[in-house]
Design an enzyme around this catalytic site. Structure first.
Site, PDB file in Angstrom:
ATOM      1  N   PRO A   1       3.059 -34.739  -0.869  1.00  0.00           N
ATOM      2  CA  PRO A   1       1.693 -34.231  -0.976  1.00  0.00           C
ATOM      3  C   PRO A   1       0.749 -35.134  -0.182  1.00  0.00           C
ATOM      4  O   PRO A   1       1.182 -36.148   0.386  1.00  0.00           O
ATOM      5  CB  PRO A   1       1.415 -34.395  -2.472  1.00  0.00           C
TER       6      PRO A   1
ATOM      7  N   VAL B   1       0.019 -30.329   2.201  1.00  0.00           N
ATOM      8  CA  VAL B   1      -1.259 -30.968   2.514  1.00  0.00           C
ATOM      9  C   VAL B   1      -2.361 -30.312   1.687  1.00  0.00           C
ATOM     10  O   VAL B   1      -2.420 -29.085   1.591  1.00  0.00           O
ATOM     11  CB  VAL B   1      -1.571 -30.804   4.019  1.00  0.00           C
TER      12      VAL B   1
ATOM     13  N   ALA C   1      -4.753 -33.226  -5.480  1.00  0.00           N
ATOM     14  CA  ALA C   1      -3.495 -33.146  -4.736  1.00  0.00           C
ATOM     15  C   ALA C   1      -2.797 -31.827  -5.032  1.00  0.00           C
ATOM     16  O   ALA C   1      -3.129 -31.129  -5.990  1.00  0.00           O
ATOM     17  CB  ALA C   1      -2.578 -34.297  -5.130  1.00  0.00           C
ATOM     18  N   ASN C   2      -1.830 -31.480  -4.184  1.00  0.00           N
ATOM     19  CA  ASN C   2      -0.904 -30.388  -4.472  1.00  0.00           C
ATOM     20  C   ASN C   2       0.327 -30.974  -5.142  1.00  0.00           C
ATOM     21  O   ASN C   2       0.597 -32.164  -4.999  1.00  0.00           O
ATOM     22  CB  ASN C   2      -0.444 -29.723  -3.173  1.00  0.00           C
ATOM     23  N   ARG C   3       1.113 -30.135  -5.779  1.00  0.00           N
ATOM     24  CA  ARG C   3       2.392 -30.577  -6.320  1.00  0.00           C
ATOM     25  C   ARG C   3       3.413 -30.617  -5.195  1.00  0.00           C
ATOM     26  O   ARG C   3       3.587 -29.650  -4.468  1.00  0.00           O
ATOM     27  CB  ARG C   3       2.915 -29.560  -7.332  1.00  0.00           C
TER      28      ARG C   3
END
Ligand code: C5P
Length: 220
Positions: A17, A96, A29-31
């Site tokens: 991420p 991202v 954030a993304n996982r």
């Protein structure tokens, strides 16, 4: 030469991420575990490629035989990727964050009793895959991923065009699939001349198969 068909080739892989700081202790954030991206970097290295892996924050170890650049934010990831050009191969696997916090606070934002929380102002992050796909030093093969929960192949095709990629590996990440953070993956390979359904397999096998495809494409 047979076993190391990518000897003399340079590859850039992004993984994990990105963390976009809100203040010194908080981020958005993304996982992403980084498992798929790291596996691809390792598979390309095993075929002889000189690999630069640009990784966001992950808890998995650095793959062997790979140069690893650790970054936190999308803008740092973009800078590290561009610094690694020129290359023959780019595989952008990182999840991202689409947005960063417009103005990161220098000190921890205090929670004040009785006061409503401040809204977060966001700014758009650079699209690293799109930047690489349209770059003057565009690698010969530019490959991206698409994590979708519906219309997987269609969305993959749209993404292929928009980002200037040669292939998009599109996967269904609906929670019921268990793909996120898991060891296995079911992908569709979306290319310029069609879509191929790959059977469910381990993330390492997806990496092997993709590396073999890359080697075959670069050998002609
Ligand atoms: O548009 P979307 O985020 O679904 O596209 C996914 C693909 O684009 C992935 O390959 C991802 O690594 C890449 N990407 C990127 N930079 C961004 C957003 C996505 O490189 N800011």
């Amino acid at each position: 030469r047979e076993e190391r068909p990518l000897a003399g080739r340079k590859a850039i892989v992004t993984s994990g991420p990105t963390h976009e700081p809100i203040d010194p202790v908080r981020y958005i954030a993304n996982r992403s575990s980084g498992k798929q991206g790291h596996a691809i970097a390792a598979a390309l290295a095993r075929l002889g490629a000189e690999v630069t892996l640009v990784s966001g924050p992950v808890t998995i170890p650095n793959p062997v035989g790979v140069r690893v650049v650790h970054v936190e934010r999308a803008e740092e990831m973009r800078d590290a990727v561009l610094a690694a050009l020129p290359a023959d191969i780019a595989v952008m696997v990182a999840a991202v964050a689409d947005w960063r916090v417009a103005a990161t606070a220098g000190n921890k934002i205090k929670k004040r009793p009785g006061e409503a929380p401040q809204p977060l102002l966001l700014a758009e992050n650079p699209d690293i895959l799109k930047t690489v796909g349209h770059h003057a030093s565009r690698p010969k093969l530019v490959i991206g991923f698409a994590a979708e929960t519906e219309n997987v192949a269609d969305n993959g095709r749209t993404k292929l065009e928009r980002k200037g990629a040669d292939y998009i590996l599109a996967n269904d990440v609906s929670p019921s699939t268990g793909i996120m953070g898991g060891e296995r993956n079911t992908v569709k390979l979306v290319g310029r001349d069609g879509t191929e359904d790959w059977p469910e397999m381990g993330k390492d096998e997806v990496a092997e198969r993709l590396a073999a495809l890359i080697a075959a494409r670069l050998s002609v």
